[in-house]
Design a protein around this motif. Structure first.
Motif, PDB file in Angstrom:
ATOM      1  N   UNK A  80     -20.036  33.250  -5.714  1.00 26.05           N
ATOM      2  CA  UNK A  80     -19.347  32.178  -4.992  1.00 26.05           C
ATOM      3  C   UNK A  80     -17.924  32.607  -4.647  1.00 26.05           C
ATOM      4  N   UNK A  81     -17.232  33.184  -5.612  1.00 21.17           N
ATOM      5  CA  UNK A  81     -15.852  33.629  -5.384  1.00 21.17           C
ATOM      6  C   UNK A  81     -15.806  34.716  -4.307  1.00 21.17           C
ATOM      7  N   UNK A  82     -16.746  35.646  -4.335  1.00 18.26           N
ATOM      8  CA  UNK A  82     -16.783  36.708  -3.333  1.00 18.26           C
ATOM      9  C   UNK A  82     -17.022  36.140  -1.934  1.00 18.26           C
ATOM     10  N   UNK A  83     -17.977  35.227  -1.811  1.00 18.54           N
ATOM     11  CA  UNK A  83     -18.255  34.636  -0.505  1.00 18.54           C
ATOM     12  C   UNK A  83     -17.065  33.840   0.020  1.00 18.54           C
ATOM     13  N   UNK A  84     -16.375  33.111  -0.851  1.00 20.00           N
ATOM     14  CA  UNK A  84     -15.190  32.370  -0.425  1.00 20.00           C
ATOM     15  C   UNK A  84     -14.081  33.321   0.023  1.00 20.00           C
ATOM     16  N   UNK A  85     -13.906  34.423  -0.688  1.00 21.03           N
ATOM     17  CA  UNK A  85     -12.879  35.403  -0.313  1.00 21.03           C
ATOM     18  C   UNK A  85     -13.202  36.033   1.041  1.00 21.03           C
ATOM     19  N   UNK A  86     -14.469  36.404   1.256  1.00 19.61           N
ATOM     20  CA  UNK A  86     -14.871  36.989   2.536  1.00 19.61           C
ATOM     21  C   UNK A  86     -14.690  35.967   3.664  1.00 19.61           C
TER      22      UNK A  86
END
Length: 111
Positions: A80-86
């Motif tokens: 989730x954190x990776x997708x939000x950052x991207x």
């Protein structure tokens, strides 16, 4: 590993390698943007990384992740954190120059 499981994994690998998907889309975009030679490391990563991931799952890594609740939950939140950052990086990326400006820049010798 039973032979029927091996053939099933091989079938998945063969189909996934030739169907259009995110890896092929990224390679196409990279080739169009940076050229064939600069995209070779990316191609090697896809060619070796995907079979390595399938091999790790076939050897039992998928079962480890499925049985470890804390690990699975940590991976979920990291995803989730990776997708939000991207999504943030895409949303705040500068707009590309108009095509007319890019054409003028390349014809004047700048690149």
């Amino acid at each position: 590993m039973p032979i029927d499981a091996f053939f099933a994994m091989f079938g998945i690998l063969a189909v996934a390698a030739w169907t259009p998907g995110p890896n092929n889309a990224m390679l196409s975009a990279s080739g169009a943007s940076f050229g064939f030679r600069a995209t070779l490391p990316h191609m090697a990563g896809v060619a070796f990384g995907f079979p390595l991931m399938l091999f790790a799952c076939a050897m039992g890594l998928g079962q480890v992740v499925a049985s470890a609740d804390l690990l699975r939950e940590a991976m979920r939140w990291l995803g989730v954190a990776l997708l939000l950052w991207v999504a943030f990086k895409i949303a705040t990326a500068p707009l590309p120059a108009p095509l007319s400006a890019r054409g003028a820049a390349t014809s004047s010798g700048r690149r």
